[in-house]
Write a protein that holds these residues in place. Structure first.
Motif, PDB file in Angstrom:
ATOM      1  N   SER A 323       0.857  -1.185   0.000  1.00  0.00           N
ATOM      2  CA  SER A 323       0.000   0.000   0.000  1.00  0.00           C
ATOM      3  C   SER A 323       0.895   1.237   0.000  1.00  0.00           C
ATOM      4  N   PRO A 324       1.387   1.646  -1.193  1.00  0.00           N
ATOM      5  CA  PRO A 324       2.317   2.768  -1.268  1.00  0.00           C
ATOM      6  C   PRO A 324       1.791   4.052  -0.629  1.00  0.00           C
ATOM      7  N   ALA A 325       0.494   4.227  -0.648  1.00  0.00           N
ATOM      8  CA  ALA A 325      -0.068   5.441  -0.048  1.00  0.00           C
ATOM      9  C   ALA A 325       0.155   5.465   1.458  1.00  0.00           C
ATOM     10  N   ALA A 326       0.064   4.288   2.077  1.00  0.00           N
ATOM     11  CA  ALA A 326       0.251   4.202   3.527  1.00  0.00           C
ATOM     12  C   ALA A 326       1.720   4.180   3.909  1.00  0.00           C
ATOM     13  N   GLN A 327       2.550   3.555   3.080  1.00  0.00           N
ATOM     14  CA  GLN A 327       3.978   3.428   3.366  1.00  0.00           C
ATOM     15  C   GLN A 327       4.745   3.586   2.053  1.00  0.00           C
ATOM     16  N   PRO A 328       5.223   4.798   1.761  1.00  0.00           N
ATOM     17  CA  PRO A 328       5.895   5.060   0.477  1.00  0.00           C
ATOM     18  C   PRO A 328       7.064   4.115   0.240  1.00  0.00           C
ATOM     19  N   VAL A 329       7.238   3.741  -1.012  1.00  0.00           N
ATOM     20  CA  VAL A 329       8.324   2.846  -1.401  1.00  0.00           C
ATOM     21  C   VAL A 329       9.575   3.670  -1.693  1.00  0.00           C
ATOM     22  N   PRO A 330      10.730   3.306  -1.137  1.00  0.00           N
ATOM     23  CA  PRO A 330      11.968   4.020  -1.471  1.00  0.00           C
ATOM     24  C   PRO A 330      12.225   3.958  -2.971  1.00  0.00           C
ATOM     25  N   ASP A 331      12.841   5.000  -3.493  1.00  0.00           N
ATOM     26  CA  ASP A 331      13.102   5.031  -4.931  1.00  0.00           C
ATOM     27  C   ASP A 331      13.898   3.816  -5.381  1.00  0.00           C
ATOM     28  N   TRP A 332      14.856   3.382  -4.556  1.00  0.00           N
ATOM     29  CA  TRP A 332      15.709   2.271  -4.958  1.00  0.00           C
ATOM     30  C   TRP A 332      14.972   0.932  -4.991  1.00  0.00           C
ATOM     31  N   ALA A 333      13.728   0.888  -4.490  1.00  0.00           N
ATOM     32  CA  ALA A 333      12.935  -0.348  -4.539  1.00  0.00           C
ATOM     33  C   ALA A 333      11.759  -0.229  -5.501  1.00  0.00           C
ATOM     34  N   SER A 334      11.725   0.839  -6.288  1.00  0.00           N
ATOM     35  CA  SER A 334      10.572   1.079  -7.159  1.00  0.00           C
ATOM     36  C   SER A 334      10.452   0.047  -8.282  1.00  0.00           C
ATOM     37  N   PHE A 335      11.533  -0.664  -8.586  1.00  0.00           N
ATOM     38  CA  PHE A 335      11.508  -1.649  -9.677  1.00  0.00           C
ATOM     39  C   PHE A 335      10.855  -2.966  -9.267  1.00  0.00           C
ATOM     40  N   VAL A 336      10.602  -3.149  -7.975  1.00  0.00           N
ATOM     41  CA  VAL A 336      10.067  -4.425  -7.501  1.00  0.00           C
ATOM     42  C   VAL A 336       8.623  -4.586  -7.964  1.00  0.00           C
ATOM     43  N   SER A 337       8.367  -5.629  -8.730  1.00  0.00           N
ATOM     44  CA  SER A 337       7.037  -5.889  -9.287  1.00  0.00           C
ATOM     45  C   SER A 337       6.818  -7.397  -9.313  1.00  0.00           C
ATOM     46  N   ARG A 338       5.616  -7.798  -9.669  1.00  0.00           N
ATOM     47  CA  ARG A 338       5.327  -9.239  -9.760  1.00  0.00           C
ATOM     48  C   ARG A 338       6.204  -9.889 -10.838  1.00  0.00           C
ATOM     49  N   SER A 339       6.393  -9.196 -11.952  1.00  0.00           N
ATOM     50  CA  SER A 339       7.210  -9.780 -13.016  1.00  0.00           C
ATOM     51  C   SER A 339       8.674  -9.891 -12.589  1.00  0.00           C
ATOM     52  N   TYR A 340       9.161  -8.901 -11.833  1.00  0.00           N
ATOM     53  CA  TYR A 340      10.533  -8.966 -11.330  1.00  0.00           C
ATOM     54  C   TYR A 340      10.696 -10.175 -10.400  1.00  0.00           C
ATOM     55  N   LEU A 341       9.773 -10.326  -9.460  1.00  0.00           N
ATOM     56  CA  LEU A 341       9.848 -11.458  -8.532  1.00  0.00           C
ATOM     57  C   LEU A 341       9.758 -12.780  -9.282  1.00  0.00           C
ATOM     58  N   SER A 342       8.912 -12.829 -10.306  1.00  0.00           N
ATOM     59  CA  SER A 342       8.759 -14.047 -11.093  1.00  0.00           C
ATOM     60  C   SER A 342      10.055 -14.407 -11.815  1.00  0.00           C
ATOM     61  N   SER A 343      10.715 -13.416 -12.395  1.00  0.00           N
ATOM     62  CA  SER A 343      11.963 -13.694 -13.111  1.00  0.00           C
ATOM     63  C   SER A 343      13.069 -14.131 -12.154  1.00  0.00           C
ATOM     64  N   GLN A 344      13.100 -13.530 -10.953  1.00  0.00           N
ATOM     65  CA  GLN A 344      14.101 -13.940  -9.970  1.00  0.00           C
ATOM     66  C   GLN A 344      13.893 -15.394  -9.549  1.00  0.00           C
ATOM     67  N   SER A 345      12.640 -15.758  -9.312  1.00  0.00           N
ATOM     68  CA  SER A 345      12.364 -17.142  -8.908  1.00  0.00           C
ATOM     69  C   SER A 345      12.639 -18.104 -10.065  1.00  0.00           C
ATOM     70  N   ALA A 346      12.425 -17.649 -11.301  1.00  0.00           N
ATOM     71  CA  ALA A 346      12.686 -18.508 -12.457  1.00  0.00           C
ATOM     72  C   ALA A 346      14.165 -18.850 -12.568  1.00  0.00           C
ATOM     73  N   CYS A 347      15.024 -17.844 -12.393  1.00  0.00           N
ATOM     74  CA  CYS A 347      16.471 -18.103 -12.438  1.00  0.00           C
ATOM     75  C   CYS A 347      16.884 -19.041 -11.306  1.00  0.00           C
ATOM     76  N   ALA A 348      16.275 -18.854 -10.124  1.00  0.00           N
ATOM     77  CA  ALA A 348      16.577 -19.724  -8.992  1.00  0.00           C
ATOM     78  C   ALA A 348      16.104 -21.155  -9.269  1.00  0.00           C
ATOM     79  N   LEU A 349      14.980 -21.314  -9.946  1.00  0.00           N
ATOM     80  CA  LEU A 349      14.485 -22.643 -10.306  1.00  0.00           C
ATOM     81  C   LEU A 349      15.472 -23.363 -11.219  1.00  0.00           C
ATOM     82  N   ILE A 350      16.045 -22.627 -12.179  1.00  0.00           N
ATOM     83  CA  ILE A 350      17.047 -23.225 -13.064  1.00  0.00           C
ATOM     84  C   ILE A 350      18.266 -23.639 -12.251  1.00  0.00           C
ATOM     85  N   GLN A 351      18.698 -22.764 -11.337  1.00  0.00           N
ATOM     86  CA  GLN A 351      19.846 -23.091 -10.485  1.00  0.00           C
ATOM     87  C   GLN A 351      19.574 -24.345  -9.661  1.00  0.00           C
ATOM     88  N   LEU A 352      18.385 -24.413  -9.075  1.00  0.00           N
ATOM     89  CA  LEU A 352      18.002 -25.588  -8.289  1.00  0.00           C
ATOM     90  C   LEU A 352      17.958 -26.846  -9.150  1.00  0.00           C
TER      91      LEU A 352
END
Length: 464
Positions: A323-352
């Motif tokens: 809820s960014p309105a209640a707790q603003p996101v730092p600029d350095w974390a603005s890239f965090v999205s569902r697609s970002y998390l999905s791609s990170q887990s995908a690379c980890a799945l390949i590693q596993l």
């Protein structure tokens, strides 16, 4: 007990190492080919000292493994030449976690300047994770600085440069602006060193130092300078502590975890990511989700399938609560999205999946297939402004196909990654492509697609 009476032989016996194991450890820390597999047999005998800088490297390996300081003088009693420019990345832990202690470390950076010729050796184990424990166990800074020598306008200008520099890193890779970022780091460090700022200005300045150090550390990591990256991050972690910026501290610790995971130090990665999780307890949801994603990657590096899945799911669930309105996101974390998390887990799945091949091929193939499905869209598109990520994702996809035995698909994905490599200055991307080359070349020269792709890839890598 060995027949050899040298100090080096005694330390080998204390560790239970053979000379070959010492050589292997030196090559693991300083790079493959630093020493031959049999070189340490010669050093073990009395009177046989290696040439510089090997004595300093050996002393560092023993110090890290024995948990106490071992010097070149102690090992060879004046018969070997020391190399003072080779130093451990983790600053002396006797330096207190006070503002004066942090200023002492910053002074070391400032004195080193832009042309610092030291080589920083990456730490592992307790030497690395001690910084995380020290941060978590210490109380927050309560004594405020006094005076006002840095204006609000100046600190605002410093803060305004950070998003632009992060954008350059995402688009062009760590090498592109690393020297400039180091210069900015030194400038902020000099301001911190001079001190005498009002409390509000002091905290903003220390946060800026922490953010710049976090970015500089990531750029050094991307450039393959792991020891330098750790030195930036440990100093930045101290700055975040004094700024009372727990979200930034969580980011720094999670980046340290990610580095450890990529270096295949799974247990260090998990320990650092757990520390980041504790630091992020009150941080915005996007920060907590990013930290949980790093924890998932750490568990993947440690080969822990169920723990990976739990952390991955927690990352997605946490982001859904944002809820960014209640707790603003730092600029350095603005890239965090569902697609970002999905791609990170995908690379980890390949590693596993790759690591599980020797234990349970059925489980491994399922992990690889899951990761490949998530990464397949990266073949046709790259997230806007994230060219480096586009390269990394397609290489991981190619590695997944290689592990599955789908060689034509691996070569196709590898070609896309190789074509994109010219858009970035990232030794990490080139190194991962080199790993792909090794995986494809392992017993697969009979495949025409593989032979042709390796020949083309060698030309691309020769230009980087």
């Amino acid at each position: 007990m060995s027949d050899d009476s040298t100090v080096l032989a005694r330390y080998l016996d204390e560790l239970g190492w053979s000379p070959r194991q010492l050589a292997s450890r030196i090559n693991a820390i300083f790079g493959a080919g630093t020493v031959s597999a049999t070189a340490a047999y010669y050093w073990r005998r009395a009177g046989n000292a290696p040439r510089a800088p090997l004595p300093a490297m050996i002393a560092i390996v023993f110090s890290q493994s024995l948990g106490r300081t071992i010097t070149v003088e102690e090992l060879w009693n004046g018969q070997a030449v020391d190399s003072p420019h080779i130093v451990p990345a983790a600053p002396d832990m006797d330096v207190p976690w006070t503002l004066s202690g942090t200023v002492q470390l910053v002074e070391d950076w400032v004195q080193g300047g832009l042309m610092d010729r030291r080589t920083f050796v990456a730490a592992s184990g307790a030497a690395l994770t001690a910084a995380a424990h020290a941060y978590l166990e210490l109380p927050r800074l309560t004594a405020a600085l006094r005076g006002d020598t840095v204006s609000g306008t100046l600190i605002s200008q410093i803060e305004a440069t950070l998003p632009e520099l992060r954008d350059v890193d995402h688009r062009r890779g760590g090498l592109h602006a690393k020297t400039y970022v180091h210069g900015q780091w030194l400038t902020i460090g000099a301001l911190v060193r001079d001190g005498h700022h009002q409390n509000a200005i002091s905290k903003r300045l220390l946060s800026a130092l922490g953010e710049m150090g976090d970015l500089a550390g990531y750029m050094a990591f991307d450039a393959g300078e792991h020891g330098l990256a750790q030195r930036y991050w440990i100093t930045a972690l101290r700055a975040a502590q004094h700024a009372e910026n727990t979200a930034l501290a969580a980011s720094i610790l999670s980046n340290m975890s990610y580095q450890a995971a990529t270096r295949e130090h799974g247990r260090d990665a998990v320990e650092l990511a757990n520390a980041a999780t504790r630091a992020a307890r009150t941080a915005p949801a996007a920060v907590r989700a990013s930290v949980a994603s790093r924890l998932a990657t750490a568990h993947a590096a440690a080969g822990e399938v169920q723990a990976f899945r739990a952390a991955r799911d927690r990352a997605q669930d946490t982001l859904a609560e944002a809820s960014p309105a209640a707790q603003p996101v730092p600029d350095w974390a603005s890239f965090v999205s569902r697609s970002y998390l999905s791609s990170q887990s995908a690379c980890a799945l390949i590693q596993l999946g790759r690591t599980q091949m020797s234990e349970n091929r059925r489980v491994a193939r399922a992990l690889l297939e899951e990761g490949q499905t998530l990464l397949a869209p990266s073949m046709s598109s790259t997230p806007s402004g994230f060219q480096r990520s586009g390269v990394l994702r397609t290489v991981w996809l190619a590695l997944g196909y290689t592990a599955s035995g789908e060689l034509e698909e691996a070569c196709l994905a590898g070609r896309v990654a190789a074509q994109r490599l010219s858009d970035v200055e990232s030794p990490r991307c080139a190194s991962l492509l080199t790993d792909l080359r090794k995986a494809l070349a392992r017993g697969r020269h009979q495949n025409a697609a593989v032979r042709e792709f390796i020949a083309d890839l060698d030309q691309v890598l020769g230009q980087t």
